[in-house]
Structures are given as C-alpha cells and as structure tokens.
Design a protein around this motif. Structure first.
Motif, PDB file in Angstrom:
ATOM      1  N   GLN A 125       1.991   2.906  -3.534  1.00 12.18           N
ATOM      2  CA  GLN A 125       1.307   2.555  -4.658  1.00 12.18           C
ATOM      3  C   GLN A 125       0.864   3.580  -5.834  1.00 12.18           C
ATOM      4  O   GLN A 125       0.564   3.875  -6.660  1.00 12.18           O
ATOM      5  N   HIS A 163     -12.310   5.596  -2.082  1.00 11.97           N
ATOM      6  CA  HIS A 163     -10.956   4.676  -2.382  1.00 11.97           C
ATOM      7  C   HIS A 163     -11.803   3.571  -1.833  1.00 11.97           C
ATOM      8  O   HIS A 163     -12.264   3.038  -0.674  1.00 11.97           O
ATOM      9  N   PRO A 172       1.034  -1.469   0.337  1.00 11.19           N
ATOM     10  CA  PRO A 172       0.288  -0.231   0.252  1.00 11.19           C
ATOM     11  C   PRO A 172       0.714   1.040   0.039  1.00 11.19           C
ATOM     12  O   PRO A 172       0.621   2.006  -0.952  1.00 11.19           O
ATOM     13  N   VAL A 225      -3.545   0.756   4.743  1.00 12.19           N
ATOM     14  CA  VAL A 225      -3.867   1.855   3.700  1.00 12.19           C
ATOM     15  C   VAL A 225      -4.549   3.463   4.626  1.00 12.19           C
ATOM     16  O   VAL A 225      -4.258   4.026   4.307  1.00 12.19           O
ATOM     17  N   VAL A 243     -11.051  -1.162  -0.699  1.00 19.81           N
ATOM     18  CA  VAL A 243     -10.000  -2.179  -1.175  1.00 19.81           C
ATOM     19  C   VAL A 243     -11.300  -3.601  -0.524  1.00 19.81           C
ATOM     20  O   VAL A 243     -11.516  -3.474  -0.526  1.00 19.81           O
ATOM     21  N   TRP A 258      -7.126  -1.087  -3.691  1.00 16.24           N
ATOM     22  CA  TRP A 258      -6.595  -1.995  -3.097  1.00 16.24           C
ATOM     23  C   TRP A 258      -6.730  -2.931  -3.954  1.00 16.24           C
ATOM     24  O   TRP A 258      -8.299  -3.076  -2.836  1.00 16.24           O
TER      25      TRP A 258
END
Length: 320
Positions: free
Chosen positions: A8, A298, A5, A101, A300, A79
């Motif tokens: 990234q 965002h 992460p 993250v 995950v 992610w």
C-alpha cells in the motif's frame, strides 16, 4: 485484485507525488520514510502500472477510493476489502486483511492497546504467528462476566499468544454496580497504573460497537435493552472500549460511563496509530462518530462502507 496491504505504501507514495503534486522530499516527510525509499517506490509504481491509475480504473478502483477517503477525512491510511469479487466472502476476508495490516503496523518494542468484540476476536483467530517477544498487548477496558470468546481478556490473550508477546490484562470488571465503587477501583494502584499507561501505546486495535437493543453491551448484561434504548434517545451513537460516545465521538455524560473501568478517550486519542476495523452496515453511524471524535487514524472497511463515508463527508463539506 486490490493492492496487497504490504504494497500500500507504494500506492500512497505514487498518489501523493502524482495526484497531489508533492515533491519527493515532501512525500518522504509525509510518510516518514527516506527520500531514497520514495524514489524506489515511485519506480516500482511505474513498473507495476500504478501511476496509470486514471486509465486503470477496473484494477485500482478500491485503492483510489482508499486514497480519496484518506484525503477527505484526514486519515493516515485506509484499506478496503472488496465486496464485488466472485467466490470471495468479505465477511471471511475482512479479518484476514485486518490481521495483515495489524502485523504491518506493529513494531518490535511496541505497546499495543486492544479492545474487545467479535470483530477483534476474528482478527486474532486468523492472525499469523510472529515472534515479537518485546511487544506488550494491553487491555483497553475491564472484563465482561459473560462467557463469550470475544470478551476483552480472551482477545488480548489470543493476540499476545500469536505474537509471542506479553499480555497485560486489566483484572477488573468492565462496569461496576455504583459510581463510588468504580471510582475506588480506578484509584487502586495497579488499575491506576494500567489505565494511565494506555497513552504510552504506539498502536490500538479495535472496532466500534452499535447501540441496538441486541448490542454486545446488552448481550453481556452490562446494560438492559431498555437502558440502551434510553441512552440512544439521550444521544448515544456508539461504543468505544465499552464506553458510550455521542455523535461527535465525545464521551457521554451518563451514569453508565461513570461506572466503567476503561481507557480515558484522551488516552486513546494520544495513541499514534488507532486502527479501527468495521464491516457491518449498522455500524456506519457509530463509525462516523468515532472518526469525528479523533478515535481513528487507520481504517479497514468494505467498499460500500468507504463509499458511504466519502459521500457523507462530501455532503457535510457542502453544508459547512
């Protein structure tokens, strides 16, 4: 191994520069970093082999998938937690990745809104300790009476403890017995101020709930299984901060929502970084609804969930 992460941004810079053909100043503006940082990241990308992603498919498959998903859906960052690595259980790795993250996204001085649920509590449980004394962790919705470790006040308290931050709990139930009582409680100065300040948050951390007969809202007694089933028939698609949303991510017009003490969805949408963590397959449709409603920036997710999302958006693009 996928890119960590913390690295990234190197992959994102390389993706925008080499795949999208952006100039370095355009990449800098898109990522909100300096042009000098872009040049440094591109150099690191070349040194680490990231710029050869087209010929390194085995190494960077999940990271390319993450960039493709960002492009297709318009998310700020994605992610992905792999599911195909031996001796790695994505169930246990998901909260670890999400915690890493989260710590990247939170900055000193931030106000962070946090909802509740098993996913959020598992993230809190593995979150490393950090000294962020000027951070405030704010509860996005009222409390549940059920004795679960993942109720809202527990999630906020644990995350605040891990960050050495201030925890701000909403001292009110999630759902009231009548709309009148909910209106009166929301009008109380303390509750009114807390709910109004949610749009001032810089970061939100939450998951999306399902509407199954054994969902969290049913287990905690906020709704009966029959009531949840009826709301699903009426168009409910998921749960955000204790509130029901429809398939387009809009707040359901129903008595249950009017009895809730929770952040207005427009306040949540005003938060710049809206981090959602989703793993369970049965949360796919609720996640789609949350994305369509602008409640995610965002994300995950697991590899399979990312692939399903990409396929859904590709299908809908063809239809439109």
């Amino acid at each position: 191994m996928p890119i960590r992460p913390a690295d990234q941004i190197i992959h994102k810079a390389a993706w925008l520069y080499y795949t999208h053909g952006m100039r370095q100043d355009e990449v800098a503006k898109h990522l909100d970093i300096s042009r000098a940082s872009v040049a440094m990241y591109l150099r690191k990308a070349r040194d680490n082999g990231i710029v050869t992603i087209s010929t390194s498919s085995q190494l960077f498959t999940d990271d390319v998938l993450a960039r493709e998903l960002e492009d297709a859906i318009g998310l700020k960052a994605v992610w992905i937690v792999p599911e195909n690595r031996q001796a790695v259980d994505p169930t246990s790795e998901m909260p670890v990745v999400a915690a890493a993250v989260f710590l990247e996204l939170v900055k000193k001085g931030d106000r962070v809104g946090v909802a509740w649920g098993r996913t959020v509590y598992h993230i809190a449980d593995v979150m490393p300790y950090a000294d962020l004394q000027d951070v405030a962790v704010v509860q996005l919705c009222g409390n549940l009476g059920a004795p679960y470790s993942y109720r809202p006040d527990q999630c906020i308290t644990e995350i605040a403890r891990r960050l050495n931050a201030e925890g701000i709990n909403i001292h009110a139930p999630l759902v009231l017995s009548s709309e009148r009582l909910a209106d009166e409680l929301r009008a109380e100065p303390v509750i009114l101020e807390q709910l109004a300040s949610i749009s001032d948050c810089q970061l939100a951390l939450y998951s999306v709930g399902g509407i199954e007969d054994d969902s969290h809202l049913v287990k905690c007694g906020a709704l009966t299984a029959a009531e949840m089933h009826a709301l699903g028939e009426a168009g409910a698609a998921g749960v955000i901060a204790g509130q029901l949303i429809d398939a387009n991510g809009h707040l359901m017009d129903c008595t249950y929502n009017r009895r809730c003490i929770s952040a207005d969805l427009s306040s949540i949408r005003a938060i710049p970084k809206r981090m959602m963590v989703v793993q369970e397959e049965n949360k796919f449709e609720p996640l789609v609804a949350a994305i369509k409603g602008g409640l995610v920036s965002h994300l995950v997710v697991t590899t399979s969930m990312a692939q399903k999302l990409l396929a859904r958006w590709a299908t809908e693009a063809k239809i439109s």
